[in-house]
Design a protein around this motif. Structure first.
Motif, PDB file in Angstrom:
ATOM      1  N   GLY A  37      44.613 104.554  16.706  1.00 37.82           N
ATOM      2  CA  GLY A  37      45.673 105.425  17.199  1.00 37.82           C
ATOM      3  C   GLY A  37      46.975 104.711  17.464  1.00 37.82           C
ATOM      4  O   GLY A  37      48.049 105.314  17.385  1.00 37.82           O
ATOM      5  N   GLY A  38      46.924 103.418  17.803  1.00 39.87           N
ATOM      6  CA  GLY A  38      48.142 102.664  18.083  1.00 39.87           C
ATOM      7  C   GLY A  38      48.810 102.100  16.850  1.00 39.87           C
ATOM      8  O   GLY A  38      49.895 101.510  16.949  1.00 39.87           O
ATOM      9  N   ASP A  39      48.193 102.265  15.683  1.00 42.25           N
ATOM     10  CA  ASP A  39      48.765 101.738  14.438  1.00 42.25           C
ATOM     11  C   ASP A  39      49.728 102.751  13.820  1.00 42.25           C
ATOM     12  O   ASP A  39      49.736 103.933  14.176  1.00 42.25           O
ATOM     13  N   HIS A  40      50.529 102.262  12.859  1.00 41.68           N
ATOM     14  CA  HIS A  40      51.366 103.183  12.083  1.00 41.68           C
ATOM     15  C   HIS A  40      50.472 104.140  11.292  1.00 41.68           C
ATOM     16  O   HIS A  40      49.357 103.773  10.902  1.00 41.68           O
ATOM     17  N   ASN A  41      50.963 105.346  11.052  1.00 39.70           N
ATOM     18  CA  ASN A  41      50.222 106.217  10.145  1.00 39.70           C
ATOM     19  C   ASN A  41      50.442 105.747   8.711  1.00 39.70           C
ATOM     20  O   ASN A  41      51.266 104.874   8.455  1.00 39.70           O
ATOM     21  N   THR A  42      49.705 106.311   7.787  1.00 41.02           N
ATOM     22  CA  THR A  42      49.746 105.833   6.405  1.00 41.02           C
ATOM     23  C   THR A  42      50.774 106.561   5.547  1.00 41.02           C
ATOM     24  O   THR A  42      50.872 106.292   4.350  1.00 41.02           O
ATOM     25  N   ASP A  43      51.535 107.465   6.147  1.00 37.64           N
ATOM     26  CA  ASP A  43      52.565 108.176   5.386  1.00 37.64           C
ATOM     27  C   ASP A  43      53.691 107.225   5.005  1.00 37.64           C
ATOM     28  O   ASP A  43      54.090 106.355   5.802  1.00 37.64           O
ATOM     29  N   TYR A  44      54.191 107.385   3.793  1.00 40.22           N
ATOM     30  CA  TYR A  44      55.320 106.582   3.341  1.00 40.22           C
ATOM     31  C   TYR A  44      56.602 107.326   3.682  1.00 40.22           C
ATOM     32  O   TYR A  44      56.910 108.362   3.089  1.00 40.22           O
ATOM     33  N   ALA A  45      57.353 106.787   4.633  1.00 40.91           N
ATOM     34  CA  ALA A  45      58.541 107.492   5.115  1.00 40.91           C
ATOM     35  C   ALA A  45      59.660 107.504   4.074  1.00 40.91           C
ATOM     36  O   ALA A  45      60.349 108.507   3.882  1.00 40.91           O
TER      37      ALA A  45
END
Length: 239
Positions: free
Chosen positions: A109-117
């Motif tokens: 939960g504390g990591d970045h999500n995997t979406d490419y911004a």
């Protein structure tokens, strides 16, 4: 208290060594979040910057060794932090980057999500224009085997493996920060040749290689992901 004052130079030197060591070990063992480990390092650097001029002024030459060593080790990373853009997700294809499928279940939960911004595309292109897709004049099955061999050679841990994409995890040497990697293979026409062609035999089928490397934590990767992609594709192109 008087004893501590007598050995102040020794204690100061030890702090310059012990503080970053505690930060590194604690972060690798997941005793605390990554930023706490970095705070230990910042505290050690502050100690070194305070101790070094005082030791030079008092001519305590031995006491200058550890703070000087720490500053020299940290300096290259500080230069990168101030000169490179704050990017933690790099891809050869910025329009439709490879998906980090396995990372969606591996990240916490504390990591970045995997979406490419995609908000840092302009910065990536300006800083690392060489990060481009690679076209190899070999069939996809052969390129897949080469990619898998290179991943094993580097000691990365494969997290997903299909005919058209491989994913892996790599940990940094000191703090053990984890980055997720996706390498996508796409069959293309042999005539779709770029300057990165491996083999000019037009009778063979060709493969387009796209690679994405993304850090799980932190706003800046200090150029690690771009360098990883650059080095990997160069070696792959030489096979």
């Amino acid at each position: 208290m008087e004893t501590l004052f007598i050995y102040r130079w020794t204690l100061g030197s030890l702090l310059c060594l012990l503080l970053p060591l505690v930060g590194i070990v604690g972060t690798r063992l997941h005793w605390w979040p990554y930023y706490v480990g970095l705070l230990w390092l910042v505290a050690a650097l502050a100690c070194a910057l305070l101790l070094l001029p005082l030791a030079l002024w008092q001519r305590q030459w031995l006491a200058t060794a550890s703070p000087t060593l720490l500053i020299l080790l940290v300096l290259p990373f500080m230069i990168k932090a101030f000169t490179l853009p704050a990017i933690h997700d790099i891809s050869t294809d910025t329009q439709t980057p490879p998906t980090l499928t396995a990372a969606t279940t591996l990240r916490s939960g504390g990591d970045h999500n995997t979406d490419y911004a995609g908000t840092t595309v302009a910065q990536q292109r300006a800083t690392w224009p060489e990060i481009q897709p690679l076209i190899i004049q070999q069939p996809i099955k052969q390129v897949h085997a080469q990619v898998q061999a290179l991943i094993a050679q580097r000691g990365w841990t494969i997290t997903a493996n299909s005919d058209t994409q491989l994913e892996a995890v790599v940990s940094s040497t000191l703090f053990g920060f984890r980055d997720d990697i996706a390498i996508r293979l796409t069959p293309v026409e042999p005539t779709a040749v770029s300057n990165d062609v491996h083999d000019l035999n037009s009778e063979q089928s060709a493969t387009k290689v796209d690679m994405r490397s993304a850090s799980r934590v932190g706003e800046s990767d200090l150029g690690a992901n771009a360098e990883r992609i650059r080095a990997f594709l160069i070696e792959l192109n030489q096979l």
